[in-house]
Scaffold this motif. Structure first.
Motif, short mmCIF file in Angstrom:
data_model
loop_
_atom_site.label_atom_id
_atom_site.label_comp_id
_atom_site.label_asym_id
_atom_site.label_seq_id
_atom_site.Cartn_x
_atom_site.Cartn_y
_atom_site.Cartn_z
N ASP A 41 -9.15 -4.04 -2.77
CA ASP A 41 -9.62 -5.43 -2.92
C ASP A 41 -8.70 -6.43 -2.22
OD1 ASP A 41 -11.81 -4.62 -4.35
OD2 ASP A 41 -10.85 -4.87 -6.31
N TRP A 42 -7.53 -5.99 -1.88
CA TRP A 42 -6.65 -6.80 -1.04
C TRP A 42 -5.68 -5.87 -0.34
CZ3 TRP A 42 -1.42 -7.28 -2.92
CH2 TRP A 42 -1.24 -6.89 -4.25
N GLY A 43 -5.10 -6.35 0.73
CA GLY A 43 -4.23 -5.51 1.53
C GLY A 43 -3.04 -6.27 2.05
N PHE A 44 -2.18 -5.55 2.74
CA PHE A 44 -0.97 -6.12 3.33
C PHE A 44 -1.17 -6.19 4.84
CE2 PHE A 44 0.29 -4.54 -0.75
CZ PHE A 44 1.27 -5.42 -1.20
N VAL A 45 -1.12 -7.40 5.38
CA VAL A 45 -1.46 -7.63 6.78
C VAL A 45 -0.29 -8.30 7.50
CG1 VAL A 45 -3.11 -8.71 8.36
CG2 VAL A 45 -3.88 -7.94 6.10
#
Length: 281
Positions: A41-45
């Motif tokens: 649902d969210w990531g590290f970019v």
């Protein structure tokens, strides 16, 4: 997890992959990191790049995810190796960003490429973002080292229009010298893609003294040609644009004194791939 920590408006999404970015996700706790990796649902970019013409067909947006299990000696983005160097970004925000450029990407026959780091370290976030992009009518491309291809089901592969596979070397010994890891999973993933007739590009970084031996290039060319689904090969000459990152991060850079390959060697390598019946751009 605070949405302000995940989607920090003070940190711009768009940046060059050559920008040094560290510790953007250091405030994220271990429990929340696990949640991100498990749910997608969210990531590290690290950053998003717009207007790229070298990361897949057409003009593209590129999402550079953080975390990588390889330790390539020629890596120009070692700041993407560590997950917490990336900024936490919700899937919703990432999809909204892609949607902003949807019509332009379609007009310029481009799309969304997800690279890294190694993007399959965050495969659930990647798959959700790719699925959303396809629903928007945006072409999807995965730029991967292939080592974690087993994380993808056959159904997952349907959300990936193109795989750009970075083949560091064919020989196991040389691959381990360059990356620190074995390349059997890479070969297995490539053969699986071939068996399912999934479109693939091969990307080969040409580094003097490391990957420029023509016998090794021939082995890579033969492997790519045998697969039958390789649409093109990108020969990527080594450069020193990432050297400052190694130095700023206090890391031992073995290629400090290596020069880019001469034009003659580049042409020789291109000819080797072409002789195997492969298209080289």
């Amino acid at each position: 997890m605070s949405i302000a920590v995940i989607d920090n408006p003070d940190v711009p999404l768009v940046a060059s992959p050559y920008d040094l970015r560290v510790s953007l996700g250091e405030k994220v706790g271990e429990t929340d990191v696990r949640e991100a990796l498990e749910t997608g649902d969210w990531g590290f970019v690290h950053s998003f790049t717009t207007g790229s013409a070298v990361d897949g067909p057409g003009v593209r947006i590129v999402a550079w995810l953080t975390s990588c299990q390889f330790r390539c000696v020629f890596c120009h983005n070692p700041d993407t190796w560590k997950l917490s160097n990336g900024m936490p970004v919700t899937l919703t925000r990432a999809v909204e960003f892609v949607n902003q450029y949807r019509r332009g990407l379609q007009t310029m026959k481009g799309g969304l490429t997800i690279s890294g780091g190694e993007p399959l370290m965050q495969h659930r976030f990647l798959l959700k973002l790719f699925a959303a992009a396809q629903r928007l009518g945006v072409h999807t491309a995965l730029d991967t080292n292939g080592c974690l291809g087993s994380r993808l089901t056959d159904e997952d592969l349907g959300s990936i229009d193109l795989v750009m596979l970075g083949v560091k070397a064919f020989s196991p010994e040389l691959h381990k010298r360059i990356t620190g890891l074995d390349n059997q999973p890479v070969h297995e993933f490539a053969r699986r893609l071939a068996a399912r007739h999934r479109p693939m590009w091969i990307r080969y970084v040409l580094v003097p003294g490391w990957s420029d031996d023509i016998a090794e290039v021939q082995r890579v060319a033969d492997f790519a040609a045998e697969l039958g689904n390789v649409e093109r090969v990108d020969v990527l000459p080594f450069h020193q644009l990432g050297r400052f990152k190694w130095e700023r991060l206090g890391m031992d850079y073995k290629l400090r004194d290596v020069e880019p390959p001469p034009r003659e060697k580049i042409d020789e390598v291109i000819s080797c791939f072409q002789a195997a019946g492969l298209k080289v751009v």
